[in-house]
Design a protein around this motif. Structure first.
Motif, PDB file in Angstrom:
ATOM      1  N   UNK A 121       0.828  -1.204   0.000  1.00 31.90           N
ATOM      2  CA  UNK A 121       0.000   0.000   0.000  1.00 31.90           C
ATOM      3  C   UNK A 121       0.865   1.256   0.000  1.00 31.90           C
ATOM      4  N   UNK A 122       0.401   2.279  -0.710  1.00 29.63           N
ATOM      5  CA  UNK A 122       1.141   3.530  -0.810  1.00 29.63           C
ATOM      6  C   UNK A 122       1.031   4.325   0.489  1.00 29.63           C
ATOM      7  N   UNK A 123       2.040   5.142   0.797  1.00 28.57           N
ATOM      8  CA  UNK A 123       2.001   5.933   2.034  1.00 28.57           C
ATOM      9  C   UNK A 123       0.900   6.982   2.044  1.00 28.57           C
ATOM     10  N   UNK A 124       0.293   7.260   0.895  1.00 30.85           N
ATOM     11  CA  UNK A 124      -0.779   8.243   0.842  1.00 30.85           C
ATOM     12  C   UNK A 124      -2.142   7.633   1.144  1.00 30.85           C
ATOM     13  N   UNK A 125      -2.187   6.357   1.454  1.00 32.86           N
ATOM     14  CA  UNK A 125      -3.443   5.674   1.762  1.00 32.86           C
ATOM     15  C   UNK A 125      -3.595   5.539   3.273  1.00 32.86           C
ATOM     16  N   UNK A 126      -4.688   6.062   3.811  1.00 35.24           N
ATOM     17  CA  UNK A 126      -4.844   6.135   5.271  1.00 35.24           C
ATOM     18  C   UNK A 126      -6.041   5.353   5.811  1.00 35.24           C
ATOM     19  N   UNK A 127      -6.986   4.993   4.973  1.00 32.68           N
ATOM     20  CA  UNK A 127      -8.222   4.428   5.480  1.00 32.68           C
ATOM     21  C   UNK A 127      -8.111   2.988   5.940  1.00 32.68           C
ATOM     22  N   UNK A 128      -8.618   2.690   7.133  1.00 36.39           N
ATOM     23  CA  UNK A 128      -8.737   1.318   7.642  1.00 36.39           C
ATOM     24  C   UNK A 128      -7.409   0.572   7.638  1.00 36.39           C
ATOM     25  N   UNK A 129      -6.346   1.247   8.040  1.00 39.32           N
ATOM     26  CA  UNK A 129      -5.032   0.604   8.095  1.00 39.32           C
ATOM     27  C   UNK A 129      -4.480   0.681   9.514  1.00 39.32           C
ATOM     28  N   UNK A 130      -3.576  -0.246   9.874  1.00 40.25           N
ATOM     29  CA  UNK A 130      -3.008  -0.233  11.223  1.00 40.25           C
ATOM     30  C   UNK A 130      -2.210   1.038  11.493  1.00 40.25           C
ATOM     31  N   UNK A 131      -2.417   1.619  12.643  1.00 42.36           N
ATOM     32  CA  UNK A 131      -1.625   2.741  13.171  1.00 42.36           C
ATOM     33  C   UNK A 131      -1.856   4.067  12.460  1.00 42.36           C
ATOM     34  N   UNK A 215     -13.124  -8.715   7.595  1.00 46.18           N
ATOM     35  CA  UNK A 215     -12.177  -8.791   6.486  1.00 46.18           C
ATOM     36  C   UNK A 215     -12.476  -7.743   5.413  1.00 46.18           C
ATOM     37  N   UNK A 216     -13.652  -7.108   5.453  1.00 43.43           N
ATOM     38  CA  UNK A 216     -14.062  -6.187   4.389  1.00 43.43           C
ATOM     39  C   UNK A 216     -13.138  -4.981   4.205  1.00 43.43           C
ATOM     40  N   UNK A 217     -12.672  -4.311   5.279  1.00 46.49           N
ATOM     41  CA  UNK A 217     -11.827  -3.135   5.067  1.00 46.49           C
ATOM     42  C   UNK A 217     -10.529  -3.430   4.314  1.00 46.49           C
ATOM     43  N   UNK A 218      -9.862  -4.524   4.636  1.00 44.43           N
ATOM     44  CA  UNK A 218      -8.607  -4.808   3.938  1.00 44.43           C
ATOM     45  C   UNK A 218      -8.891  -5.220   2.494  1.00 44.43           C
ATOM     46  N   UNK A 219     -10.003  -5.919   2.235  1.00 41.36           N
ATOM     47  CA  UNK A 219     -10.374  -6.231   0.852  1.00 41.36           C
ATOM     48  C   UNK A 219     -10.660  -4.950   0.076  1.00 41.36           C
ATOM     49  N   UNK A 220     -11.350  -4.004   0.715  1.00 46.30           N
ATOM     50  CA  UNK A 220     -11.633  -2.725   0.069  1.00 46.30           C
ATOM     51  C   UNK A 220     -10.340  -1.978  -0.241  1.00 46.30           C
ATOM     52  N   UNK A 221      -9.387  -2.029   0.673  1.00 52.32           N
ATOM     53  CA  UNK A 221      -8.119  -1.345   0.439  1.00 52.32           C
ATOM     54  C   UNK A 221      -7.323  -1.984  -0.691  1.00 52.32           C
ATOM     55  N   UNK A 222      -7.377  -3.318  -0.795  1.00 53.32           N
ATOM     56  CA  UNK A 222      -6.714  -3.989  -1.918  1.00 53.32           C
ATOM     57  C   UNK A 222      -7.330  -3.514  -3.230  1.00 53.32           C
ATOM     58  N   UNK A 244       2.457  12.434  -2.225  1.00 54.07           N
ATOM     59  CA  UNK A 244       2.275  13.309  -1.070  1.00 54.07           C
ATOM     60  C   UNK A 244       0.816  13.737  -0.915  1.00 54.07           C
ATOM     61  N   UNK A 245      -0.040  13.262  -1.815  1.00 52.18           N
ATOM     62  CA  UNK A 245      -1.457  13.554  -1.684  1.00 52.18           C
ATOM     63  C   UNK A 245      -2.100  12.569  -0.720  1.00 52.18           C
ATOM     64  N   UNK A 246      -3.142  12.999  -0.055  1.00 54.45           N
ATOM     65  CA  UNK A 246      -3.876  12.141   0.866  1.00 54.45           C
ATOM     66  C   UNK A 246      -5.007  11.461   0.122  1.00 54.45           C
ATOM     67  N   UNK A 247      -4.978  10.155   0.076  1.00 56.16           N
ATOM     68  CA  UNK A 247      -6.063   9.376  -0.496  1.00 56.16           C
ATOM     69  C   UNK A 247      -6.618   8.528   0.629  1.00 56.16           C
ATOM     70  N   UNK A 248      -7.879   8.694   0.961  1.00 58.41           N
ATOM     71  CA  UNK A 248      -8.462   7.976   2.090  1.00 58.41           C
ATOM     72  C   UNK A 248      -9.692   7.217   1.621  1.00 58.41           C
TER      73      UNK A 248
END
Length: 259
Positions: A121-131, A215-222, A244-248
């Motif tokens: 996952x790219x560093x600009x992705x923030x939704x439903x991820x650890x930490x 399991x839905x959030x990680x499937x959505x992120x994939x 450097x853009x925020x994608x959530x």
């Protein structure tokens, strides 16, 4: 984190094109018991009406029986109980509540998927991820707008994303990193599991993944990693600093701003 998950994460990090072949075997008693401690014990009940306390009363035997069914390919996903919660615009949001046993198995699968895809996952992705989360995205956005020289924000709402996610494309995306048919079939069982609506009707989903399933959030992120994040980075990388853009994930940024 169990050693097996660390090994998977290290392999995923060092070999970006590697396809994992033995994930189904990792769904053993050790991982399932370790995952149980991370499960919310006060969550809403599924169609079986079995509480976490009731399941935990005979936890070791329940885990053993589940693993045996997985080994014999006799595991069947139970119906997902539909529950509606009100939205701010006057509408309702449908949630899918799995049975207790399915929650525990989904949590183990979620941890295996995160061990792989957190390396991708790219560093600009923030939704439903650890930490990280919506507040992290807001903090990052505030700093970038104040000191980074940006003058515009693009806001996009993926309407009904969880309900309309394509099963076919999701499975093709997962196959980019996973070469394990039993593991992929297990995920497909959850995608195709019937939904018990509040009126007693059983719905057969042709798309989507239940919002509320572990399991839905990680499937959505994939799905968004391939369909949105990589596309955004590759298409706009010559014009803007896409990393450097925020994608959530949908609604998370708005929810954080509302708070």
């Amino acid at each position: 984190m169990p050693t097996s998950l660390l090994e998977i994460a290290n392999k995923a990090q060092s070999e970006k094109r590697y396809r994992f072949r033995n994930l189904y075997r990792e769904l053993n008693e050790e991982l399932l018991l370790d995952s149980w401690r991370l499960l919310r014990k006060d969550a809403a009940l599924g169609v079986d009406r079995v509480s976490a306390a009731e399941y935990e009363a005979n936890l070791a035997e329940n885990v053993h029986q589940l693993v045996e069914r997985l080994k014999r390919k006799r595991y069947r996903a139970k119906l997902v109980r539909r529950h509606y919660i009100p939205k701010g615009n006057g509408g309702v949001r449908p949630l899918g509540i799995p049975a207790t046993e399915d929650k525990r198995l989904q949590l183990a699968v979620k941890r295996l998927l995160e061990a792989i895809y957190e390396q991708d996952f790219l560093p600009c992705s923030y939704g439903y991820r650890p930490l990280v989360g919506a507040r992290t995205a807001v903090d990052e956005l505030r700093v970038k707008l104040q000191f980074g020289g940006y003058h515009q924000i693009v806001e996009a709402d993926i309407k009904g994303f969880f309900d309309h996610l394509s099963h076919e494309w999701l499975m093709r995306m997962l196959a980019e990193r996973i070469d394990d048919e039993p593991f992929l079939r297990l995920i497909k069982k959850w995608l195709k599991a019937g939904v018990l609506d509040t009126d007693g009707q059983v719905l057969k989903p042709e798309s989507g993944t239940p919002q509320g399933g572990i399991v839905s959030p990680v499937l959505a992120n994939v799905y968004l990693h391939y369909a949105l994040d990589l596309w955004f980075e590759r298409v706009f990388s010559e014009v803007v600093e896409a990393r450097r853009f925020c994608i959530v994930m949908p609604t998370t940024l708005s929810a954080a701003l509302d708070e």
